[in-house]
Design an enzyme around this catalytic site. Sequence first.
Site, PDB file in Angstrom:
ATOM      1  N   CYS A 112       1.078   2.369  -5.581  1.00  0.00           N
ATOM      2  CA  CYS A 112       0.504   3.168  -6.685  1.00  0.00           C
ATOM      3  C   CYS A 112       1.456   4.252  -7.174  1.00  0.00           C
ATOM      4  O   CYS A 112       1.203   4.871  -8.203  1.00  0.00           O
ATOM      5  CB  CYS A 112      -0.821   3.756  -6.252  1.00  0.00           C
ATOM      6  SG  CYS A 112      -1.973   2.479  -5.735  1.00  0.00           S
ATOM      7  N   HIS A 249      -2.382   9.303 -10.424  1.00  0.00           N
ATOM      8  CA  HIS A 249      -2.805   7.924 -10.173  1.00  0.00           C
ATOM      9  C   HIS A 249      -4.330   7.891 -10.150  1.00  0.00           C
ATOM     10  O   HIS A 249      -4.979   8.763  -9.556  1.00  0.00           O
ATOM     11  CB  HIS A 249      -2.214   7.453  -8.845  1.00  0.00           C
ATOM     12  CG  HIS A 249      -2.817   6.178  -8.375  1.00  0.00           C
ATOM     13  ND1 HIS A 249      -2.934   5.072  -9.195  1.00  0.00           N
ATOM     14  CD2 HIS A 249      -3.371   5.829  -7.174  1.00  0.00           C
ATOM     15  CE1 HIS A 249      -3.522   4.106  -8.525  1.00  0.00           C
ATOM     16  NE2 HIS A 249      -3.800   4.542  -7.300  1.00  0.00           N
ATOM     17  N   ASN A 279      -8.974   1.293 -10.091  1.00  0.00           N
ATOM     18  CA  ASN A 279      -7.624   1.598  -9.606  1.00  0.00           C
ATOM     19  C   ASN A 279      -6.720   0.394  -9.920  1.00  0.00           C
ATOM     20  O   ASN A 279      -6.887  -0.673  -9.338  1.00  0.00           O
ATOM     21  CB  ASN A 279      -7.707   1.842  -8.091  1.00  0.00           C
ATOM     22  CG  ASN A 279      -6.358   2.122  -7.465  1.00  0.00           C
ATOM     23  OD1 ASN A 279      -5.316   1.906  -8.085  1.00  0.00           O
ATOM     24  ND2 ASN A 279      -6.377   2.576  -6.219  1.00  0.00           N
TER      25      ASN A 279
END
Length: 322
Positions: A112, A249, A279
């Site tokens: 990420c 993120h 996500n």
Amino acid sequence: MVASKICAAGYYVPEHTVSNDQLSEYVETSDEWIYSRTGIRYRHMSGGENTSQLAAKAAKRILEAAGADPLSVELIIVATISGDYATPSTACLVQAEIGAKNAVAFDLGAACSGFVFALSVADKYIRSGLFQNALVIGAEVMTKTLDFQDRSTCVLFGDGAGGVFLRRGNTGGVLAEDLGSDGMSAQSLLVRHSPVNNLCTQQSCKQPFLCMDGKAIFQFAVRETPKSISRLMDKTTLTYDEIRWIIPHQANSRIIDGIARKLHLPADKFYCNMYDYGNTSSASIPIALGQLWEQGALTEGVRVIIAGFGAGLTWGSLLLEF
Ligand code: ACO
């Protein structure tokens, strides 16, 4: 001053969306559980498109927004942990799909934090004079890494791609950065490649799917991200008032609230879109940049901080000026 001017941003997500309620038809969960713990209500899911296809669609939009001919592209970096193949790289597949036959293309894997790391690398190539421009993309089909019987992970992730186009210039670009890694905590989040990977002791890791110690990642993100952003700001003479947005993120709204509290900053300083996308790992920050670009919000001189955290463990913050 030589700089990597950010000329355009863009994104692409698969059309198909899946709501929390729809997910709860397949796995024992609820909209209330997912939304209250994560801030996620929908995610886009690929119906067959692979990572390179999402990345190439985003790339075409970015180059069009930048007014750049694919043949002029000198460098393509794709940040991904869900590439189509171990090799060839997803970046090479994107190169072929968009017709950027003069580019050097490679992938970068930092989960990420991947887009943040990739942008940092591209910036150095451009500032060194080796390349005059770069296409930097974060792209994931995370849903192909998920076990849809594991409710603790399958409700969190989605698919998408986003990125930016950089050109060598005199102003803006990456003004400061802070990157870090902690391989000692590698077992907290794994996506298995092969049966000989024995790093993880969790039972779920016997399966070839993403497995994660959610609490450990949560605590790591709330602990390390504010420190990284503070170190970044210490490297500049700017104040937070001179930064328009912090784009973390997009893993979990509670993580972002925790980061805001630790930095004593208002929640509305932080850009959030996990409600609609979940996500998307390395794609989450560039999707946000692409959205802001489309809204016309990233005008000349606007400054943002992007802050990634994820598997590795890895983290990184960049201060960007458009
Ligand atoms: N629906 C309903 N119940 C669930 C679900 C679900 N989808 N998932 C777990 N539960 C249950 C658990 O079984 C547990 O039940 P129990 O108490 O009876 O054992 C209970 O809910 C609580 O589970 P917790 O794990 O304690 O829930 P928590 O509040 O910690 O939230 C979460 C879990 C959302 C995963 C959180 O820990 C988190 O967001 N962590 C960070 C994850 C993250 O950001 N990962 C991405 C990093 S990105 C990258 O690098 C790819």
